[in-house]
Design a protein around this motif. Structure first.
Motif, PDB file in Angstrom:
ATOM      1  N   ASP A  48      67.799  84.785  74.411  1.00  0.00           N
ATOM      2  CA  ASP A  48      66.901  84.833  75.508  1.00  0.00           C
ATOM      3  C   ASP A  48      66.079  83.320  75.538  1.00  0.00           C
ATOM      4  O   ASP A  48      65.844  83.050  74.770  1.00  0.00           O
ATOM      5  CB  ASP A  48      65.583  85.485  75.985  1.00  0.00           C
ATOM      6  N   MET A  49      65.676  82.612  76.489  1.00  0.00           N
ATOM      7  CA  MET A  49      64.569  81.886  76.443  1.00  0.00           C
ATOM      8  C   MET A  49      63.030  81.753  75.663  1.00  0.00           C
ATOM      9  O   MET A  49      62.752  83.324  75.373  1.00  0.00           O
ATOM     10  CB  MET A  49      63.864  81.171  78.096  1.00  0.00           C
ATOM     11  N   LEU A  50      62.747  80.564  75.342  1.00  0.00           N
ATOM     12  CA  LEU A  50      61.348  80.579  74.249  1.00  0.00           C
ATOM     13  C   LEU A  50      60.768  80.185  74.952  1.00  0.00           C
ATOM     14  O   LEU A  50      60.462  80.120  75.996  1.00  0.00           O
ATOM     15  CB  LEU A  50      61.502  79.068  74.200  1.00  0.00           C
ATOM     16  N   LEU A  51      59.513  82.062  74.435  1.00  0.00           N
ATOM     17  CA  LEU A  51      58.619  82.247  75.156  1.00  0.00           C
ATOM     18  C   LEU A  51      57.216  80.249  75.058  1.00  0.00           C
ATOM     19  O   LEU A  51      57.178  80.173  73.906  1.00  0.00           O
ATOM     20  CB  LEU A  51      57.617  83.304  75.416  1.00  0.00           C
ATOM     21  N   GLY A  52      56.001  79.957  75.878  1.00  0.00           N
ATOM     22  CA  GLY A  52      55.153  79.302  75.561  1.00  0.00           C
ATOM     23  C   GLY A  52      53.386  80.110  74.998  1.00  0.00           C
ATOM     24  O   GLY A  52      53.682  81.386  75.550  1.00  0.00           O
ATOM     25  N   VAL A  66      54.806  81.409  69.041  1.00  0.00           N
ATOM     26  CA  VAL A  66      55.987  80.452  69.813  1.00  0.00           C
ATOM     27  C   VAL A  66      56.875  80.166  68.009  1.00  0.00           C
ATOM     28  O   VAL A  66      58.241  79.425  68.230  1.00  0.00           O
ATOM     29  CB  VAL A  66      54.713  79.253  70.378  1.00  0.00           C
ATOM     30  N   GLN A  67      55.452  79.018  67.623  1.00  0.00           N
ATOM     31  CA  GLN A  67      56.410  78.778  66.016  1.00  0.00           C
ATOM     32  C   GLN A  67      57.366  79.791  65.257  1.00  0.00           C
ATOM     33  O   GLN A  67      58.498  79.326  65.327  1.00  0.00           O
ATOM     34  CB  GLN A  67      55.322  78.519  65.249  1.00  0.00           C
ATOM     35  N   ALA A  68      56.791  80.943  65.039  1.00  0.00           N
ATOM     36  CA  ALA A  68      58.206  82.548  64.831  1.00  0.00           C
ATOM     37  C   ALA A  68      59.512  82.033  65.381  1.00  0.00           C
ATOM     38  O   ALA A  68      60.688  81.836  65.148  1.00  0.00           O
ATOM     39  CB  ALA A  68      57.706  83.607  64.578  1.00  0.00           C
ATOM     40  N   SER A  88      51.793  72.685  82.008  1.00  0.00           N
ATOM     41  CA  SER A  88      50.615  73.108  81.375  1.00  0.00           C
ATOM     42  C   SER A  88      50.984  73.133  79.582  1.00  0.00           C
ATOM     43  O   SER A  88      50.211  73.901  79.517  1.00  0.00           O
ATOM     44  CB  SER A  88      49.939  74.148  82.084  1.00  0.00           C
ATOM     45  N   MET A  89      52.427  72.789  79.507  1.00  0.00           N
ATOM     46  CA  MET A  89      52.273  73.233  77.993  1.00  0.00           C
ATOM     47  C   MET A  89      51.336  73.160  77.221  1.00  0.00           C
ATOM     48  O   MET A  89      51.141  71.786  76.969  1.00  0.00           O
ATOM     49  CB  MET A  89      53.384  73.048  77.282  1.00  0.00           C
ATOM     50  N   PRO A  90      50.878  73.381  76.062  1.00  0.00           N
ATOM     51  CA  PRO A  90      49.670  73.236  75.390  1.00  0.00           C
ATOM     52  C   PRO A  90      50.739  72.654  74.110  1.00  0.00           C
ATOM     53  O   PRO A  90      51.638  72.273  73.573  1.00  0.00           O
ATOM     54  CB  PRO A  90      49.372  74.439  73.956  1.00  0.00           C
ATOM     55  N   ALA A  91      49.998  71.275  73.402  1.00  0.00           N
ATOM     56  CA  ALA A  91      50.228  70.102  73.057  1.00  0.00           C
ATOM     57  C   ALA A  91      50.867  70.452  71.408  1.00  0.00           C
ATOM     58  O   ALA A  91      51.581  70.594  71.410  1.00  0.00           O
ATOM     59  CB  ALA A  91      48.823  69.954  72.361  1.00  0.00           C
ATOM     60  N   SER A  92      50.542  72.246  71.465  1.00  0.00           N
ATOM     61  CA  SER A  92      50.944  72.578  70.143  1.00  0.00           C
ATOM     62  C   SER A  92      52.767  73.458  70.364  1.00  0.00           C
ATOM     63  O   SER A  92      53.581  72.939  69.152  1.00  0.00           O
ATOM     64  CB  SER A  92      50.160  73.725  69.611  1.00  0.00           C
ATOM     65  N   ASP A  93      52.691  73.361  71.231  1.00  0.00           N
ATOM     66  CA  ASP A  93      53.819  73.761  71.509  1.00  0.00           C
ATOM     67  C   ASP A  93      54.811  72.600  71.290  1.00  0.00           C
ATOM     68  O   ASP A  93      56.231  72.926  71.729  1.00  0.00           O
ATOM     69  CB  ASP A  93      54.051  75.226  72.588  1.00  0.00           C
ATOM     70  N   LEU A  94      55.060  71.905  71.986  1.00  0.00           N
ATOM     71  CA  LEU A  94      55.124  70.402  71.984  1.00  0.00           C
ATOM     72  C   LEU A  94      55.459  70.344  70.677  1.00  0.00           C
ATOM     73  O   LEU A  94      56.659  70.254  70.848  1.00  0.00           O
ATOM     74  CB  LEU A  94      54.851  69.421  73.306  1.00  0.00           C
ATOM     75  N   THR A  96      56.011  72.245  68.392  1.00  0.00           N
ATOM     76  CA  THR A  96      56.679  72.786  67.813  1.00  0.00           C
ATOM     77  C   THR A  96      58.534  72.513  68.479  1.00  0.00           C
ATOM     78  O   THR A  96      59.237  72.830  68.086  1.00  0.00           O
ATOM     79  CB  THR A  96      56.588  74.163  68.053  1.00  0.00           C
ATOM     80  N   TYR A  97      58.416  72.424  70.007  1.00  0.00           N
ATOM     81  CA  TYR A  97      59.362  72.886  70.178  1.00  0.00           C
ATOM     82  C   TYR A  97      59.917  71.122  70.191  1.00  0.00           C
ATOM     83  O   TYR A  97      61.226  70.886  70.420  1.00  0.00           O
ATOM     84  CB  TYR A  97      59.697  72.395  71.774  1.00  0.00           C
ATOM     85  N   SER A  98      59.584  70.291  69.394  1.00  0.00           N
ATOM     86  CA  SER A  98      59.996  68.834  69.146  1.00  0.00           C
ATOM     87  C   SER A  98      60.064  68.724  67.233  1.00  0.00           C
ATOM     88  O   SER A  98      60.268  67.706  66.947  1.00  0.00           O
ATOM     89  CB  SER A  98      59.476  67.865  69.382  1.00  0.00           C
ATOM     90  N   ASN A  99      59.942  70.048  66.654  1.00  0.00           N
ATOM     91  CA  ASN A  99      60.060  69.811  65.172  1.00  0.00           C
ATOM     92  C   ASN A  99      61.163  69.419  65.184  1.00  0.00           C
ATOM     93  O   ASN A  99      62.543  70.057  64.867  1.00  0.00           O
ATOM     94  CB  ASN A  99      60.191  70.665  64.665  1.00  0.00           C
ATOM     95  N   PRO A 100      61.744  68.154  64.310  1.00  0.00           N
ATOM     96  CA  PRO A 100      63.005  67.808  64.043  1.00  0.00           C
ATOM     97  C   PRO A 100      63.801  68.400  62.717  1.00  0.00           C
ATOM     98  O   PRO A 100      65.220  68.841  63.209  1.00  0.00           O
ATOM     99  CB  PRO A 100      63.198  66.015  63.613  1.00  0.00           C
ATOM    100  N   GLU A 101      63.149  68.548  61.852  1.00  0.00           N
ATOM    101  CA  GLU A 101      63.055  69.655  60.532  1.00  0.00           C
ATOM    102  C   GLU A 101      64.887  71.452  61.562  1.00  0.00           C
ATOM    103  O   GLU A 101      65.248  70.980  60.875  1.00  0.00           O
ATOM    104  CB  GLU A 101      62.878  70.497  59.743  1.00  0.00           C
TER     105      GLU A 101
END
Length: 116
Positions: A48-52, A66-68, A88-94, A96-101
């Motif tokens: 399913d989709m990722l929840l923020g 969200v990280q998990a 309205s995505m929190p900076a922490s979500d952004l 997480t979602y842009s983690n290159p590793e």
């Protein structure tokens, strides 16, 4: 669900009910544990989709959840589709979602699903 015949039908297929709360994320992960043999380049199990973590969204997780979720989806070679409010995505979500590793793990050329 479509995992046994998924690759005959599409590039990805749902494997569980909607992830609209942490308990359903857990169910999707546990369901997907047994489906790794159906994932390969060109065909992937979709939990399913990722929840923020935006608290104004109808369905949301905590930032840690969200990280998990993102980490688990990356290991499971799942489609990384963001299902939260981008404006309205929190900076922490952004972050997480842009983690290159994590993205590199998800996009591994072998396309094999990791074991959780």
């Amino acid at each position: 669900w479509y995992a046994p015949r998924g690759a005959e039908l599409a590039n990805s297929w749902r494997i569980a009910a909607d992830c609209d709360e942490w308990a359903n994320v857990y169910v999707a992960v546990r369901t997907n544990e047994a489906l790794g043999q159906h994932a390969a380049p060109g065909g992937f199990n979709d939990p399913d989709m990722l929840l923020g973590s935006d608290p104004t969204a109808p369905a949301h997780l905590t930032p840690r959840q969200v990280q998990a979720q993102f980490s688990l989806w990356a290991v499971m070679a799942a489609p990384l589709l963001i299902g939260s409010r981008l404006r309205s995505m929190p900076a922490s979500d952004l972050a997480t979602y842009s983690n290159p590793e994590a993205i590199a793990i998800n996009q591994d050329a072998l396309g094999r699903q990791g074991e959780v």
